[in-house]
Design a protein around this motif. Structure first.
Motif, PDB file in Angstrom:
ATOM      1  N   LYS A 106       0.812  -1.218   0.000  1.00  0.00           N
ATOM      2  CA  LYS A 106       0.000   0.000   0.000  1.00  0.00           C
ATOM      3  C   LYS A 106       0.844   1.266   0.000  1.00  0.00           C
ATOM      4  N   LEU A 126       1.786   5.631  -9.095  1.00  0.00           N
ATOM      5  CA  LEU A 126       1.528   5.566  -7.651  1.00  0.00           C
ATOM      6  C   LEU A 126       0.072   5.866  -7.289  1.00  0.00           C
ATOM      7  N   LYS A 128      -1.607   3.754  -4.565  1.00  0.00           N
ATOM      8  CA  LYS A 128      -0.938   3.598  -3.266  1.00  0.00           C
ATOM      9  C   LYS A 128      -1.669   4.431  -2.215  1.00  0.00           C
ATOM     10  N   GLN A 181      -4.876   9.525  -0.795  1.00  0.00           N
ATOM     11  CA  GLN A 181      -3.485   9.106  -0.634  1.00  0.00           C
ATOM     12  C   GLN A 181      -2.807  10.059   0.349  1.00  0.00           C
TER      13      GLN A 181
END
Length: 141
Positions: free
Chosen positions: A29, A67, A70, A107
């Motif tokens: 993650k 990303l 993530k 995020q």
């Protein structure tokens, strides 16, 4: 104008990052972005992505794309006093600009407290957490 500032970026300490990296459920993650330049030699955090500050502007679109899923992105340089925080800020602001505030908040963007210098003091010799470590290089720090 973005309300994100260097002061508002959360910091993560080396022990919290180590726990995340060794957790089988949490490690996928997160992404670790190492923005050191020539001082990247001598070791790096396992699974980190090396993006020298000199190439950050060119690589920002790629980072935002790769990303995007993530939950956490952690930036660092040697001490995380200048390059790490300013790179994290550029990434966070660009993410907010492109995705908007609601999507941006999915995020978390962190700065690694103490950077690689503090990391290597505790985890440099730990091969599960650090790769290509050369202890002699870090003796002067």
């Amino acid at each position: 104008m973005s309300s994100i500032s260097i002061a508002s970026l959360p910091r993560m300490n080396r022990d919290a990052l180590s726990a995340l990296l060794t957790s089988t459920t949490e490690s996928d993650k997160l992404a670790i972005i190492d923005v050191r330049d020539s001082d990247h030699i001598g070791g790096h955090i396992k699974s980190s992505i090396w993006v020298p500050t000199s190439s950050l502007d060119v690589r920002l679109p790629e980072l935002l794309r790769t990303l995007k899923d993530k939950e956490m992105v952690i930036f660092h340089c040697a001490l995380s006093q200048q390059r790490g925080p300013s790179s994290a800020l550029r990434y966070a602001r660009e993410r907010e600009r492109i995705l908007g505030p609601e999507e941006y908040q999915k995020q978390e963007v962190f700065v690694l407290e103490g950077g690689f210098v503090q990391w290597q003091e505790k985890y440099g010799k730990d091969e599960k957490l650090t790769e290509a470590y050369v202890e002699d290089i870090w003796q002067e720090y």
